[in-house]
Design a protein around this motif. Structure first.
Motif, PDB file in Angstrom:
ATOM      1  N   UNK A  51      44.343 -27.501  -3.657  1.00 31.94           N
ATOM      2  CA  UNK A  51      44.095 -28.367  -2.501  1.00 31.94           C
ATOM      3  C   UNK A  51      43.543 -27.577  -1.314  1.00 31.94           C
ATOM      4  N   UNK A  52      44.118 -26.399  -1.065  1.00 29.27           N
ATOM      5  CA  UNK A  52      43.670 -25.602   0.065  1.00 29.27           C
ATOM      6  C   UNK A  52      44.138 -24.159  -0.132  1.00 29.27           C
ATOM      7  N   UNK A  53      43.407 -23.215   0.456  1.00 28.25           N
ATOM      8  CA  UNK A  53      43.751 -21.795   0.369  1.00 28.25           C
ATOM      9  C   UNK A  53      44.182 -21.282   1.745  1.00 28.25           C
ATOM     10  N   UNK A  54      45.065 -20.285   1.719  1.00 29.38           N
ATOM     11  CA  UNK A  54      45.558 -19.658   2.944  1.00 29.38           C
ATOM     12  C   UNK A  54      45.427 -18.161   2.806  1.00 29.38           C
ATOM     13  N   UNK A  55      44.826 -17.536   3.802  1.00 30.49           N
ATOM     14  CA  UNK A  55      44.614 -16.095   3.790  1.00 30.49           C
ATOM     15  C   UNK A  55      45.564 -15.433   4.788  1.00 30.49           C
ATOM     16  N   UNK A  56      45.445 -14.119   4.892  1.00 27.20           N
ATOM     17  CA  UNK A  56      46.292 -13.372   5.824  1.00 27.20           C
ATOM     18  C   UNK A  56      46.169 -13.931   7.236  1.00 27.20           C
ATOM     19  N   UNK A  57      47.293 -13.928   7.925  1.00 30.11           N
ATOM     20  CA  UNK A  57      47.376 -14.351   9.324  1.00 30.11           C
ATOM     21  C   UNK A  57      47.022 -15.813   9.534  1.00 30.11           C
ATOM     22  N   UNK A  58      47.410 -16.660   8.581  1.00 30.26           N
ATOM     23  CA  UNK A  58      47.216 -18.100   8.747  1.00 30.26           C
ATOM     24  C   UNK A  58      48.546 -18.818   8.545  1.00 30.26           C
ATOM     25  N   UNK A  59      48.665 -19.955   9.205  1.00 26.16           N
ATOM     26  CA  UNK A  59      49.847 -20.800   9.079  1.00 26.16           C
ATOM     27  C   UNK A  59      49.589 -21.877   8.044  1.00 26.16           C
ATOM     28  N   UNK A  60      50.637 -22.231   7.330  1.00 25.49           N
ATOM     29  CA  UNK A  60      50.596 -23.359   6.408  1.00 25.49           C
ATOM     30  C   UNK A  60      51.667 -24.333   6.854  1.00 25.49           C
ATOM     31  N   UNK A  61      51.248 -25.530   7.165  1.00 22.15           N
ATOM     32  CA  UNK A  61      52.160 -26.575   7.608  1.00 22.15           C
ATOM     33  C   UNK A  61      52.103 -27.717   6.608  1.00 22.15           C
ATOM     34  N   UNK A  62      53.242 -28.142   6.114  1.00 20.67           N
ATOM     35  CA  UNK A  62      53.317 -29.284   5.212  1.00 20.67           C
ATOM     36  C   UNK A  62      53.258 -30.549   6.068  1.00 20.67           C
ATOM     37  N   UNK A  63      52.121 -31.200   6.082  1.00 21.29           N
ATOM     38  CA  UNK A  63      51.918 -32.368   6.940  1.00 21.29           C
ATOM     39  C   UNK A  63      52.903 -33.484   6.589  1.00 21.29           C
ATOM     40  N   UNK A  64      53.372 -33.518   5.361  1.00 23.28           N
ATOM     41  CA  UNK A  64      54.301 -34.567   4.949  1.00 23.28           C
ATOM     42  C   UNK A  64      55.616 -34.535   5.725  1.00 23.28           C
ATOM     43  N   UNK A 109      48.345 -25.903  15.349  1.00 23.69           N
ATOM     44  CA  UNK A 109      48.490 -26.064  13.901  1.00 23.69           C
ATOM     45  C   UNK A 109      47.936 -27.410  13.439  1.00 23.69           C
ATOM     46  N   UNK A 110      48.246 -28.457  14.167  1.00 25.30           N
ATOM     47  CA  UNK A 110      47.757 -29.790  13.789  1.00 25.30           C
ATOM     48  C   UNK A 110      46.250 -29.892  13.942  1.00 25.30           C
ATOM     49  N   UNK A 111      45.696 -29.329  15.003  1.00 32.60           N
ATOM     50  CA  UNK A 111      44.242 -29.348  15.178  1.00 32.60           C
ATOM     51  C   UNK A 111      43.546 -28.558  14.075  1.00 32.60           C
ATOM     52  N   UNK A 112      44.133 -27.433  13.665  1.00 26.20           N
ATOM     53  CA  UNK A 112      43.576 -26.664  12.549  1.00 26.20           C
ATOM     54  C   UNK A 112      43.570 -27.482  11.268  1.00 26.20           C
TER      55      UNK A 112
END
Length: 170
Positions: A51-64, A109-112
């Motif tokens: 669904x999506x990839x996350x690299x170093x220095x990024x946040x992952x937020x579960x929108x659910x 985070x939400x805007x990202x």
């Protein structure tokens, strides 16, 4: 926030949070990928889709968790050795009421999330498979270097065979 954070090391392929895990404490977290590459994924029938990839220095937020859904269709997986810090979302939410900097972090985070999904939707609707792949390589060389072809193909919405043909015709 750091008083409630937990930093863990994950091995390549290890599941950080499984699909449909919103009832578990692990899914109600905001993740910060300190090192490595990770992805969110889901299953369509029995097929694993990136669904999506996350690299170093990024946040992952579960929108659910923002919509109070009981479970999420997305899992979270380390694609190589990762160091990931987990923050309980409820703590961040509570602190955002009294700390403007935390509130701004949630807004960012939400805007990202909105920007990334909007860009991805545009790509899927208006670019052909070849264009999506070449834009992916330019935009995400670190992911291209470490993610499997199967993960990249499913993210791009194409079969692994189609991706192999595109790569052969460079």
């Amino acid at each position: 926030i750091l008083d409630h954070a937990t930093t863990k090391t994950y091995m390549k392929g290890e599941i950080v949070a499984d699909v449909h895990s919103n009832n578990t404490p692990a899914s109600n977290k905001v993740y910060f990928v300190e090192s490595g590459i990770a992805r969110t994924f889901y299953y369509k029938d029995i097929k694993d889709i990136s669904h999506y990839f996350f690299t170093e220095n990024t946040f992952k937020l579960n929108v659910d968790i923002l919509t109070n859904k009981k479970e999420s269709p997305y899992g979270f997986q380390a694609l190589d050795a990762c160091v990931i810090t987990e923050f309980p979302y409820d703590v961040i939410q509570r602190l955002s009421d009294s700390h403007i900097s935390i509130n701004k972090l949630i807004q960012k985070l939400m805007l990202d999330v909105i920007f990334n999904f909007s860009s991805r939707l545009y790509d899927m609707q208006f670019e052909n498979a070849n264009e999506r792949y070449h834009n992916f390589i330019q935009s995400h060389p670190e992911i291209h270097a470490k993610a499997s072809l199967g993960h990249i193909a499913s993210y791009l919405g194409i079969s692994q065979q189609t991706l192999s043909v595109i790569r052969a015709n460079k």
